[in-house]
Write an enzyme that holds these catalytic residues in place. Structure first.
Site, PDB file in Angstrom:
ATOM      1  N   GLU A  13       0.843  -1.176   0.000  1.00 13.68           N
ATOM      2  CA  GLU A  13       0.000   0.000   0.000  1.00 13.68           C
ATOM      3  C   GLU A  13       0.885   1.235   0.000  1.00 13.68           C
ATOM      4  O   GLU A  13       1.910   1.274   0.687  1.00 13.68           O
ATOM      5  CB  GLU A  13      -0.939   0.030   1.197  1.00 13.68           C
ATOM      6  CG  GLU A  13      -2.230   0.729   0.795  1.00 13.68           C
ATOM      7  CD  GLU A  13      -2.970   1.328   1.953  1.00 13.68           C
ATOM      8  OE1 GLU A  13      -4.155   1.608   1.783  1.00 13.68           O
ATOM      9  OE2 GLU A  13      -2.374   1.537   3.011  1.00 13.68           O
ATOM     10  N   CYS A  60      -4.787   4.578   6.958  1.00 17.28           N
ATOM     11  CA  CYS A  60      -4.623   3.377   6.137  1.00 17.28           C
ATOM     12  C   CYS A  60      -5.921   2.600   5.998  1.00 17.28           C
ATOM     13  O   CYS A  60      -6.700   2.503   6.946  1.00 17.28           O
ATOM     14  CB  CYS A  60      -3.567   2.482   6.767  1.00 17.28           C
ATOM     15  SG  CYS A  60      -3.160   1.072   5.743  1.00 17.28           S
ATOM     16  N   HIS A  67      -5.000   2.308  13.651  1.00 15.01           N
ATOM     17  CA  HIS A  67      -4.695   3.659  14.114  1.00 15.01           C
ATOM     18  C   HIS A  67      -5.809   4.199  15.007  1.00 15.01           C
ATOM     19  O   HIS A  67      -5.563   5.045  15.873  1.00 15.01           O
ATOM     20  CB  HIS A  67      -4.416   4.592  12.931  1.00 15.01           C
ATOM     21  CG  HIS A  67      -3.171   4.205  12.202  1.00 15.01           C
ATOM     22  ND1 HIS A  67      -1.919   4.508  12.672  1.00 15.01           N
ATOM     23  CD2 HIS A  67      -2.974   3.482  11.075  1.00 15.01           C
ATOM     24  CE1 HIS A  67      -0.999   4.003  11.860  1.00 15.01           C
ATOM     25  NE2 HIS A  67      -1.626   3.362  10.879  1.00 15.01           N
ATOM     26  N   ARG A 482       1.675  -5.137  10.927  1.00  9.75           N
ATOM     27  CA  ARG A 482       3.031  -4.887  10.431  1.00  9.75           C
ATOM     28  C   ARG A 482       4.017  -4.531  11.540  1.00  9.75           C
ATOM     29  O   ARG A 482       5.189  -4.306  11.271  1.00  9.75           O
ATOM     30  CB  ARG A 482       3.011  -3.817   9.343  1.00  9.75           C
ATOM     31  CG  ARG A 482       2.444  -4.371   8.078  1.00  9.75           C
ATOM     32  CD  ARG A 482       1.898  -3.322   7.120  1.00  9.75           C
ATOM     33  NE  ARG A 482       1.068  -3.999   6.134  1.00  9.75           N
ATOM     34  CZ  ARG A 482      -0.172  -4.443   6.380  1.00  9.75           C
ATOM     35  NH1 ARG A 482      -0.741  -4.239   7.559  1.00  9.75           N
ATOM     36  NH2 ARG A 482      -0.838  -5.096   5.462  1.00  9.75           N
ATOM     37  N   SER A 505       5.700   0.519   9.479  1.00  8.53           N
ATOM     38  CA  SER A 505       6.467   0.577   8.222  1.00  8.53           C
ATOM     39  C   SER A 505       7.493   1.710   8.250  1.00  8.53           C
ATOM     40  O   SER A 505       8.446   1.701   7.473  1.00  8.53           O
ATOM     41  CB  SER A 505       5.539   0.695   7.009  1.00  8.53           C
ATOM     42  OG  SER A 505       4.830  -0.519   6.854  1.00  8.53           O
ATOM     43  N   CYS A 549       3.798  -0.879   4.186  1.00 11.40           N
ATOM     44  CA  CYS A 549       2.646  -0.021   3.928  1.00 11.40           C
ATOM     45  C   CYS A 549       3.089   1.421   4.049  1.00 11.40           C
ATOM     46  O   CYS A 549       3.274   1.933   5.144  1.00 11.40           O
ATOM     47  CB  CYS A 549       1.514  -0.283   4.893  1.00 11.40           C
ATOM     48  SG  CYS A 549       0.194   0.906   4.642  1.00 11.40           S
ATOM     49  N   CYS A 552       0.613   4.095   5.715  1.00  7.61           N
ATOM     50  CA  CYS A 552       0.808   4.205   7.156  1.00  7.61           C
ATOM     51  C   CYS A 552       2.082   4.957   7.485  1.00  7.61           C
ATOM     52  O   CYS A 552       2.107   5.819   8.353  1.00  7.61           O
ATOM     53  CB  CYS A 552       0.958   2.808   7.763  1.00  7.61           C
ATOM     54  SG  CYS A 552      -0.596   2.025   8.133  1.00  7.61           S
TER      55      CYS A 552
END
Ligand code: NFE
Ligand code: MG
Length: 570
Positions: A13, A60, A67, A482, A505, A549, A552
């Site tokens: 993403e 995201c 989040h 992640r 990330s 991602c 993010c």
């Protein structure tokens, strides 16, 4: 020596660019850059902290909910709020279903095609695929007719030149090693996983009213009523639906995902020798067993492993988290060399990179929209491998069983875990561990509602800003799919004065720090073999093993709509 750029890296993403120098068929240096600017921290300034999660959740759409959860935890921590037990359980179930869906999607839809050659699957004998499938699992949908139908469907796509999701990859690349039959199995499960994920995520629709971006988080608890005597609340029907989804999750993960993972790993064992990275791992842990703010009583433990040393798990102190901008397109008031704790964090973007179109970034200077997070000045890998290693080293019973069984199947020792393959395996292992925990939380929630008559979902006492201190600050820790995710909030007179998110990330794909030390992905790429620099499939394997991602990681899309062309990414 060849310098290459992969931009955009796809099946992630957001927007990621990887530059690497390749010498003698191997990566000798690498740089990770996010080419997208966002600015959620700026958007949040001066808002009501009770609204922050609604904005943050939009960071995201892949790791939806994460989040929101980190945000409500941060505000609750600042205001000294303890949530009711039902809220903790509902949050655990939401987060766990998120993990399971996200990891399965990663394995099949984002990462799988780095290992599985779709075009080769056309050469498979469907009857042989059926016997391979039945030898590794008792999953019922494994007959020759099913695999023949999948093959026909893919052949139709290829013959019609409409590869759709299978377009633009390096089919036929020499680094693909699976026999056609296993490739066909992988493609069949790619399609089955699409159907499956749509079913299990119904739990989000039930508890969160929709997916992505659930609506029922709330500072102080959740807005999902529980009441066995109401059709408008979570009742016995909802409990039954969740139990069914949990069973479907455990079934698919244990009978499809994990057996496929082991079948792929057995053929690509040399990938236990590549992609080690920085060797430091951090997890905030997840799935609290009690409702205390940032409780350390967790299903998956909190901890740090330094220098690949599995004999010691070190504690995590959020005070030691900082972000640097030496190589990031931001300014710090006191100078770019500074390492700032998120409570003192700043978000002042300033692009100083080359004007597009460009060939390569000036990587001696600033080269990414990601900041550089550090823990006690050290780079940290976060994510499934960090969680599983910390659990393993801490003696977590189920983690040990699953890891030892996977290692035994591959005839490998724990050192194999420090690798690209270890990262992929850890993700599969924790998916099962987490899926298996879901029925327990549903059971507790059901007992609270039905037997104890406890229907509390929200701690309302500190809802009114008049009850808050004039100034407060807090942090919320969450381990997202992640990896380690922290939100830090400062509040004055009922409004947000500073908000910083330090995201998984960002940890993994950070650029170099002030001392020139590489971020985890940059480090992991060193030594990766590259058979053909024009088709850097092997680089994608290691990058994708982190499940990047960038949406993010950089947290407002660049409205200039820059397009950058370089070596083809796939
Ligand atoms: Ni957009 Fe996310 C997860 C978070 S990663 S996917 O998991 O936080 O940086
Ligand atoms: Mg941030």
């Amino acid at each position: 020596m060849a310098r290459i750029a992969i931009d955009p890296v796809t099946r992630i993403e957001g927007h990621l660019r990887i530059e690497a120098t390749v010498e003698g068929g191997k990566v000798v240096d690498a740089w990770s850059s996010s080419t997208m600017f966002r600015g959620f921290e700026i958007i949040l300034k001066d808002r009501d902290p009770r609204d922050a999660w609604l904005f943050c959740q939009r960071i995201c759409g892949v790791c939806t909910t994460v989040h929101a959860l980190a945000s409500v935890r941060a505000v609750e921590n600042a205001l000294g709020i303890t949530i009711p037990d039902n809220a903790r359980l509902i949050r655990n179930i939401i987060a766990a279903i998120q993990f399971v869906q996200d990891h399965v999607i990663h394995f099949y839809h984002l990462h799988g095609l780095d290992w599985i050659d779709v075009v080769s699957a056309l050469k498979a004998d469907p009857a042989k695929t059926a016997s391979v499938a039945q030898s590794i699992s008792d999953w019922p949908n494994s007959g020759a007719a099913l695999f023949a139908a999948v093959q026909k469907r893919v052949k139709g796509l290829v013959d019609g030149g409409q590869l759709g999701p299978f377009a633009n990859a390096y089919w036929g690349h020499p680094a693909y090693k699976l026999p056609p039959e296993v490739n066909l199995l992988g493609v069949a499960h790619y399609l089955q996983a699409l159907e499956w994920q749509r079913e299990v995520i119904k739990v989000h629709a039930l508890l969160g009213s929709k997916n992505p971006h659930l609506q029922t988080y709330l500072v102080g608890g959740v807005a999902k009523p529980v009441d066995p005597n109401s059709q408008n609340a979570l009742n016995a029907d909802g409990i039954a639906l969740m139990n069914q989804a949990a069973r479907q999750a455990i079934d698919f993960v244990s009978k499809v995902y994990l057996p496929d993972l082991m079948a792929v790993a057995a053929v690509y064992k040399e990938w236990a020798g590549y992609g080690a990275g920085v060797g430091n791992f951090m997890t905030y842990g997840e799935f609290p067993n009690d409702s205390r703010s940032n409780s350390a009583n967790l299903l998956m433990p909190r901890g740090i492993i330094m220098g690949q040393d599995l004999t010691r798990v070190l504690p995590v102190d959020q005070q030691k988290v900082t972000e640097q901008v030496t190589h990031s397109w931001y300014d710090y008031k006191e100078g770019d060399g500074k390492a700032k704790h998120p409570w003192e964090g700043e978000t002042a973007p300033r692009y100083t990179g080359p004007k597009p179109p460009y060939e390569f970034l000036a990587t001696d200077a600033k080269y990414s929209w990601l900041k550089t997070p550090r823990y006690a000045d050290a780079p940290m890998e976060v994510g499934p491998l960090a969680r599983v290693l910390v659990a393993y080293a801490a003696g977590h019973k189920r983690a040990k069983e699953l890891v030892d069984s996977a290692l035994a199947q591959l005839k490998a020792g724990p050192a194999a875990l420090f690798s690209t393959l270890g990262r992929v395996a850890a993700r599969g292992i924790e998916t099962l561990l987490i899926a298996e925990a879901i029925p327990g939380w549903i059971g507790e929630l059901s007992a609270n509602m039905m037997q104890k008559g406890d229907l509390r979902i929200h701690e309302g006492e500190k809802w009114e800003p008049a009850t808050w201190p004039a100034e407060a600050k807090g942090y919320g820790l969450h381990d997202a799919p992640r990896g380690a995710l922290g939100h830090w909030v400062s509040i004055a007179n009922g409004k947000i004065t500073n908000y910083q998110a330090v995201v998984p990330s960002t940890w993994n794909l950070s650029p170099r720090d002030a001392k020139g030390v590489r971020g985890p992905v940059e480090a992991a790429l060193i030594g990766t073999p590259v058979a053909d620099p024009k088709q850097p499939l092997e680089i994608l394997r290691t990058v994708h093993s982190f499940d990047p991602c960038m949406a993010c990681a950089v947290h407002v899309v660049d409205t200039r709509g820059r397009t950058i062309a370089a070596t083809k990414g796939a």
